[in-house]
Design a protein around this motif. Structure first.
Motif, short mmCIF file in Angstrom:
data_model
loop_
_atom_site.label_atom_id
_atom_site.label_comp_id
_atom_site.label_asym_id
_atom_site.label_seq_id
_atom_site.Cartn_x
_atom_site.Cartn_y
_atom_site.Cartn_z
N GLU A 57 38.22 11.01 -12.61
CA GLU A 57 37.27 10.12 -11.96
C GLU A 57 36.28 10.95 -11.15
OE1 GLU A 57 39.52 7.44 -9.57
OE2 GLU A 57 40.29 6.29 -11.28
N THR A 58 35.01 10.54 -11.15
CA THR A 58 33.97 11.23 -10.40
C THR A 58 33.23 10.22 -9.53
OG1 THR A 58 33.69 12.83 -12.20
CG2 THR A 58 31.91 12.69 -10.57
N ASP A 59 33.11 10.52 -8.23
CA ASP A 59 32.43 9.59 -7.35
C ASP A 59 30.93 9.85 -7.34
OD1 ASP A 59 31.85 11.70 -5.57
OD2 ASP A 59 33.58 11.27 -4.29
N LYS A 60 30.18 9.05 -6.61
CA LYS A 60 28.72 9.12 -6.64
C LYS A 60 28.17 10.43 -6.08
CE LYS A 60 28.19 6.73 -2.20
NZ LYS A 60 27.60 5.55 -1.53
N SER A 64 34.82 15.33 -8.33
CA SER A 64 35.67 14.88 -9.44
C SER A 64 37.13 15.10 -9.12
CB SER A 64 35.30 15.63 -10.73
OG SER A 64 33.98 15.33 -11.11
N GLN A 181 30.94 15.20 -16.97
CA GLN A 181 31.08 13.93 -16.27
C GLN A 181 30.41 13.98 -14.91
OE1 GLN A 181 34.57 11.56 -16.79
NE2 GLN A 181 34.76 11.13 -14.61
N THR A 182 30.53 15.12 -14.21
CA THR A 182 29.87 15.27 -12.91
C THR A 182 28.37 15.11 -13.05
OG1 THR A 182 31.59 16.78 -12.12
CG2 THR A 182 29.49 16.80 -10.95
N THR A 185 27.39 11.47 -13.88
CA THR A 185 27.56 10.56 -12.75
C THR A 185 26.49 10.78 -11.69
OG1 THR A 185 29.96 10.53 -13.12
CG2 THR A 185 29.17 9.79 -10.96
N LYS A 188 23.12 9.38 -12.82
CA LYS A 188 23.08 7.92 -12.69
C LYS A 188 22.92 7.52 -11.23
CE LYS A 188 25.87 6.89 -16.78
NZ LYS A 188 27.18 6.35 -17.27
N SER A 189 23.61 8.24 -10.35
CA SER A 189 23.55 7.92 -8.92
C SER A 189 22.16 8.15 -8.37
CB SER A 189 24.57 8.79 -8.16
OG SER A 189 24.48 8.58 -6.78
#
Length: 241
Positions: A57-60, A64, A181-182, A185, A188-189
């Motif tokens: 999972e990677t946050d905004k 990760s 993924q980082t 993400t 997108k952020s």
């Protein structure tokens, strides 16, 4: 001492011996799982046990978190692909891990132990990569730690299914690509945010301090064209900030 007491003493000694052997084997057991490459950032990769059921999972902010419950390994990464705000997040994680932990220095590596979990922080100040590795198996922790390699962000890598790296791309179906993924993400952020000055001033590379004078540190070749790598190992929370 009567026979009953002798039996009880023998039983207690046996139980203690069994538990002692179990914990010793658990900490020092040989790592036999198949290893696969994990791409941490544009400038770092490592080897981890192969588990297709692990989660990522990677946050905004671009921090990760990889979790492998089967092999008992957890990895947290903030890299040169993360937002600068990831520094504060990693600072909080470092503070939480260090507080109340027993600090162990083994082969010039600072390991934090708390409630049966071992943690080690790795930071490369040249390329702004910070990695936290955690496990209750110290051998596995150190195996993953020792597999970390840093390289120039301009290098392209090819990983095969045995975990080695060379060549020009990352075309292995077994590569765990945290970097991809980082980047996705974070893009997108930032694209969903407004074009205000606060947003435009944030960069895709984490801004970490490079003062690690009190850390136990070492350098070694990355194994990729002889480019150098520098690990910085946490020695106190104050030095990490």
């Amino acid at each position: 001492m009567n026979t009953k007491h002798i039996i009880i003493v023998v039983a207690v000694v046996a139980v203690v011996a069994i538990f002692g052997a179990y914990f010793m084997l658990g900490e020092n057991q040989e790592i036999t799982s198949e290893q696969v490459p994990m791409r941490l950032s544009k400038s770092a990769y490592m080897e981890i046990p192969d588990n297709p059921n692990a989660t990522l999972e990677t946050d905004k902010n671009g921090v990760s978190r990889y979790s492998d419950e089967k092999d008992d390994i957890n990895i947290t990464v903030a890299s040169n692909l993360s937002l600068s705000s990831s520094k504060n997040e990693m600072d909080k994680i470092k503070d939480s891990v260090a507080t109340g932990s027993k600090k162990i220095v083994e082969d010039n590596v600072v390991i934090y132990e708390k409630n049966g979990t071992y943690s080690v922080f790795v930071k490369n100040t040249q390329y702004n990569d910070t990695v936290l590795i955690q496990s209750s198996n110290k051998n596995l922790l150190l195996q993953c730690f020792n597999s970390i390699k840093f390289h120039s962000p301009t290098d392209s890598l090819k990983f095969n299914d045995t975990g080695s790296s060379k060549g020009s791309d990352t075309s292995s179906s077994k590569v765990v690509d945290i970097a991809q993924q980082t980047q996705s993400t974070v893009e997108k952020s930032t694209s969903s945010a407004s074009s205000s000055s606060s947003v435009s001033s944030s960069s895709s590379g984490s801004s970490y301090g490079d003062s690690y004078s009190d850390y136990v540190s070492s350098s070694r070749g990355s194994g990729l064209g002889g480019s150098s790598s520098s690990h910085s190992y946490g020695d106190s929370y104050e030095d990490f900030v």
